[in-house]
Enzyme design. Structure first.
Site, short mmCIF file in Angstrom:
data_model
loop_
_atom_site.label_atom_id
_atom_site.label_comp_id
_atom_site.label_asym_id
_atom_site.label_seq_id
_atom_site.Cartn_x
_atom_site.Cartn_y
_atom_site.Cartn_z
N HIS A 101 15.71 -28.06 -50.30
CA HIS A 101 14.24 -28.01 -50.81
C HIS A 101 13.94 -27.65 -52.12
O HIS A 101 12.81 -27.70 -52.57
CB HIS A 101 13.41 -27.28 -49.83
CG HIS A 101 13.15 -28.04 -48.50
ND1 HIS A 101 12.12 -28.91 -48.34
CD2 HIS A 101 13.75 -27.85 -47.31
CE1 HIS A 101 12.22 -29.34 -47.19
NE2 HIS A 101 13.32 -28.73 -46.61
N LYS A 129 -1.77 -24.20 -53.70
CA LYS A 129 -0.57 -24.14 -53.38
C LYS A 129 0.04 -22.86 -53.68
O LYS A 129 -0.80 -21.91 -54.11
CB LYS A 129 0.15 -25.10 -54.32
CG LYS A 129 0.08 -25.17 -55.69
CD LYS A 129 0.97 -26.22 -56.56
CE LYS A 129 0.06 -27.43 -56.31
NZ LYS A 129 0.82 -28.48 -55.62
N ARG A 130 1.21 -22.43 -53.26
CA ARG A 130 1.80 -21.04 -53.66
C ARG A 130 1.82 -20.95 -55.07
O ARG A 130 1.85 -21.91 -55.91
CB ARG A 130 3.48 -21.24 -53.43
CG ARG A 130 3.74 -20.75 -52.02
CD ARG A 130 5.27 -20.42 -51.82
NE ARG A 130 5.85 -21.62 -52.30
CZ ARG A 130 7.00 -21.63 -53.10
NH1 ARG A 130 7.20 -20.56 -53.56
NH2 ARG A 130 7.55 -22.53 -53.50
N LYS A 154 4.87 -23.90 -60.85
CA LYS A 154 3.67 -24.62 -60.51
C LYS A 154 2.86 -24.63 -61.47
O LYS A 154 1.61 -25.44 -61.51
CB LYS A 154 3.33 -24.26 -59.15
CG LYS A 154 4.27 -24.58 -58.11
CD LYS A 154 3.59 -24.06 -56.61
CE LYS A 154 4.86 -24.00 -55.59
NZ LYS A 154 5.05 -25.51 -55.08
N THR A 185 3.81 -31.80 -51.18
CA THR A 185 3.09 -32.34 -50.24
C THR A 185 1.56 -32.44 -50.10
O THR A 185 1.04 -33.31 -49.63
CB THR A 185 3.62 -32.00 -48.52
OG1 THR A 185 3.30 -30.66 -48.67
CG2 THR A 185 4.92 -32.52 -48.46
N LYS A 231 -1.57 -35.34 -49.33
CA LYS A 231 -2.85 -35.21 -48.58
C LYS A 231 -4.03 -35.38 -49.60
O LYS A 231 -5.06 -35.93 -49.21
CB LYS A 231 -2.75 -33.52 -48.33
CG LYS A 231 -1.77 -33.15 -47.11
CD LYS A 231 -1.49 -31.64 -47.22
CE LYS A 231 -0.27 -31.30 -46.56
NZ LYS A 231 0.31 -30.03 -46.74
#
Length: 800
Positions: free
Chosen positions: A349, A535-536, A541, A643, A647
């Site tokens: 992952h 998100k985290r 990110k 993901t 969504k």
């Protein structure tokens, strides 16, 4: 199943009375929820029993998905939807003056996961059951979830997430299926006189693993799979030397907390114990069940069982399965190894080195002495076999044990028949760069399985308004096959359909605006662009890039308050790992930027910033349907898949993003002009790595916009971030901006301007939104698990 409203109302009233000795006039919402859950459980019990009998009698192969995280969220409405009785129950409760949505608020999130990894596992659980595939989950029943996030003075504060305080009505404790897991002590091998080496143990620490089964109900079918979560308990007959408070505390800690603080030795040791605990318990139960139901040679188990290693946390499945086959079932080493490789499969992952687990050799040796022996032997035999075939360099680079460390990704790849990435770009990077030496040796083992999402939760439950409009427009076939949404393309130029879709979005924005006012005390303009990044919180990110752009917009408005700008509401939701100091500093900065902007009357409603605390599945179900724009702005090559991007797409949200992870496939599916692309490509990022010629300081000194924004972090412009602002400033200018935030800044600003321009054309925006919904079919987790079933696990769906 078919259920009349009359029958439901009768069952519900009877259950409420029998369970709580009360009636509807006196019952509180907790009692109503518990009674309702009990009724629902009664409705699916016979289906669960029948499906278990079917699986045992047919002996069909089953998959077991081992994951240290699951993030199911709330189960009530999901179970009602999948049983086909959501509307009936809602209307029946309304007859009693009860709102189903109010009852559902009582249920806590099953927050036994962190982020995408755990949510993917839960989407897979939903999809396996809904596609009729026999696939089960195996994890830990954490007493406390990740943590409950509070924002106090702008800082993240972690509180225990006591999600089990009122029990969990969906689980079934299976005390008769408990097994023992052992740690430490001494182990030695003795010849039994027949050429077999038999292990002997002394002074082992014993822990009882008790399974709690939660049914995973398929959507309008007769499949009910199982998610087994293990709780650690003290065995009844315990060696006196272990009968002390410290042993009892350590035993309870095994299933107490997701991701204990691993910044010290004891925390890392506990993490390793957790990993072995749920792996050993799960595999023991699988083998016991196989022997009890199939009555077949254990050496044929690969024909009946597939075990999936979800990231490296369950990598000990490989040596533990070997231990069970060799030590407990008497299978010869070579046959056991061949069987293990056939049974096991592995999903990678991430390519981030800190997430590719490595454990100190000595720690594994002390905690898991027999497992350590087996890992050493696997590594020794493989080395001896491959050295003459492929040479020393490749063998050394792919050793399981190197430099005093046991490499869990290497163990997972070597001990399984399949290694997959989770988006095309990610899988290509694994083959070409990160795991290239393994690909040279085992090219047939590598494949791609692009992630997907369970649309039942992410639109049918989370966005009933939009779901109803789609039903009215193209019928309901899409609810069973997400590819059917492509029929919406026929309505791209239909004004009425576009208006309905945008009205649904507006209603969802009103709902979120009300929640923001309630939770944050901030009034936001529903006509503004709702720009969302949830998100985290991790540096790669790049929530920081988003924050720097917000500062640019703010400074532009400060210079010219009459500037013609489309109003913007920037919404963040993110948890940082408790020991991740830099990420927590970014959270503090975002919150102080929000305070500064939201309290500045000169910008009025043109710009608002909202950080919503304790982001989880239930909050996501409120935020994602309301988003106009989803931020997917990780540095290219760093996000394995993502993901949340899927969504957002499902809910008609446009993406602004880099060519990273599954973004690439989303942009391709949605079509040109329907999203906003910016930033370095993967090849450009790796070119910088090769040349080492990136200089963030030059950008800071030569770009006046960047210069002003970064100086605001340290010159007092933004209040209350003296240390955090300096830390972030230095990360960009002194330590050379690891994730190329400044390099991508100008192109990000350009893409944001393109976004605003399109939003000014309501029809064009609505068309782009429709095209995202219409082309989301390939990102269903139903598609993903079917690919796993066909290509990796070799399991077949039940024929209804």
């Amino acid at each position: 199943m078919k259920l009349s409203k009359k029958q439901f109302k009768q069952d519900f009233e009877e259950r409420l009375t029998s369970k709580f000795a009360t009636d509807l006039t006196k019952a509180g919402y907790q009692e109503i929820y518990d009674a309702l859950a009990s009724v629902v459980k009664h409705y699916y019990a016979n289906i669960w029993v029948s499906d278990n009998q079917y699986k045992d009698e047919t002996g069909k192969k089953q998959a077991y998905y081992f994951s240290i995280e699951f993030l199911p969220g709330k189960m009530l409405k999901s179970n009602l939807l999948n049983l086909g009785m959501l509307k009936t129950v809602r209307e029946g409760l309304e007859d009693f003056g009860i709102e189903l949505d109010e009852v559902a608020k009582v249920e806590p999130d099953m927050a036994i996961g962190n982020g995408g990894l755990g949510r993917l596992a839960s989407c897979f659980m939903d999809s396996l059951a809904s596609t009729g595939l026999p696939g089960n989950g195996n994890g830990i029943r954490y007493r406390y979830g990740l943590f409950k996030q509070k924002i106090i003075d702008g800082y993240q504060v972690e509180l225990p997430d006591s999600w089990l305080n009122n029990g969990n009505p969906w689980e079934v404790r299976r005390a008769d299926k408990a097994v023992e897991v052992t740690f430490g002590g001494e182990v030695w091998l003795e010849d039994d006189g027949k050429g077999n080496l038999i292990p002997h143990y002394k002074d082992q620490e014993r822990v009882l693993a008790v399974p709690y089964d939660t049914p995973m109900i398929g959507y309008e079918n007769t499949t009910v799979n199982n998610m087994c979560l293990w709780r650690s308990e003290v065995p009844e007959e315990l060696d006196p030397k272990f009968q002390n408070l410290e042993y009892m505390r350590q035993t309870s800690m095994l299933s107490a907390e997701l991701y204990p603080d691993d910044s010290n030795y004891d925390g890392r040791l506990l993490r390793l114990k957790q990993e072995y605990f749920f792996v050993s318990a799960g595999l023991q139960r699988i083998l016991h069940h196989y022997k009890g139901t199939q009555k077949k040679d254990i050496r044929r188990i690969s024909d009946y069982i597939a075990v999936h290693i979800n990231d490296t946390h369950p990598a000990l499945c490989v040596p533990e399965f070997m231990r069970l086959l060799v030590d407990d079932y008497g299978v010869g080493w070579n046959r056991a190894w061949d069987t293990t490789v056939k049974v096991m499969s592995y999903t990678n992952h991430t390519i981030l080195s800190e997430a590719l687990e490595k454990w100190p050799e000595e720690m594994v040796k002390q905690l898991l002495p027999r497992i350590y022996q087996i890992i050493v032997e696997i590594d020794r035999r493989r080395t001896a076999e491959l050295l003459p075939k492929i040479g020393a360099s490749l063998v050394h680079n792919t050793r399981i044990i190197k430099d005093g460390q046991i490499h869990m990704a290497n163990l997972s790849i070597i001990g399984s028949h399949s290694t997959n990435g989770v988006a095309k770009l990610h899988s290509d990077l694994l083959k070409d760069v990160e795991l290239h030496d393994f690909y040279e040796i085992y090219p047939e083992r590598f494949n791609n399985k692009t992630n997907g999402i369970a649309d039942r939760r992410w639109i049918q439950i989370a966005n009933e308004r939009l779901s109803g409009i789609i039903d009215e427009t193209i019928g309901k076939s899409w609810r069973h096959d997400l590819d059917e949404l492509k029929l919406l393309k026929n309505f791209k130029d239909d004004e009425k359909t576009l208006e309905k879709l945008q009205k649904a979005k507006y209603d969802d924005k009103l709902r979120l605006a009300a929640l923001i006012k309630e939770k944050n005390g901030i009034i936001v303009n529903p006509d503004a662009i709702f720009d969302v990044q949830v998100k985290r919180l991790h540096a790669y990110k790049r929530q920081l890039l988003n924050a720097l752009h917000i500062l640019k917009l703010y400074f532009d408005l400060k210079e010219n308050p009459e500037l013609d700008r489309v109003p913007r509401v920037f919404i963040f939701g993110a948890k940082a790992a408790p020991s991740y100091h830099y990420a927590k500093s970014i959270i503090k900065c975002i919150n102080e930027i929000a305070n500064m902007i939201n309290n500045d009357q000169t910008v009025k409603d043109k710009l608002k910033v909202v950080f919503m605390e304790n982001y989880n599945v239930s909050l996501a179900e409120m935020i994602i349907p309301a988003a106009n724009v989803g931020e997917q702005i990780s540095l290219a090559s760093k996000e394995a898949s993502g993901t949340s991007n899927m969504k957002f797409m499902l809910n008609g949200t446009l993406t602004i993003g880099t060519l990273d992870g599954a973004n690439i496939e989303i942009f391709e599916a949605a079509g040109d002009g329907n999203n906003f692309v910016f930033g370095l490509t993967k090849d450009e990022v790796y070119e910088y790595y090769r040349n080492g010629n990136y200089n963030a300081r030059d950008i800071f000194e030569q770009n006046p916009v960047v210069n002003r924004i970064l100086n605001a972090l340290i010159d007092g412009t933004i209040p209350n971030i003296k240390s955090e602002g300096r830390e972030i400033f230095d990360s960009l200018t002194v330590y050379n901006d690891e994730y190329f935030v400044l390099r991508d800044f100008n192109d990000y600003v350009r893409a944001q301007a393109d976004l605003e321009k399109l939003y000014r054309d309501p029809k064009a925006w609505a068309q782009a939104s429709l095209m995202n919904i219409a082309n989301v079919g390939r990102f269903s987790s139903d598609r993903t698990v079917k690919e796993y079933a066909d290509d990796i696990w070799y399991i077949k769906a039940k024929k209804e």
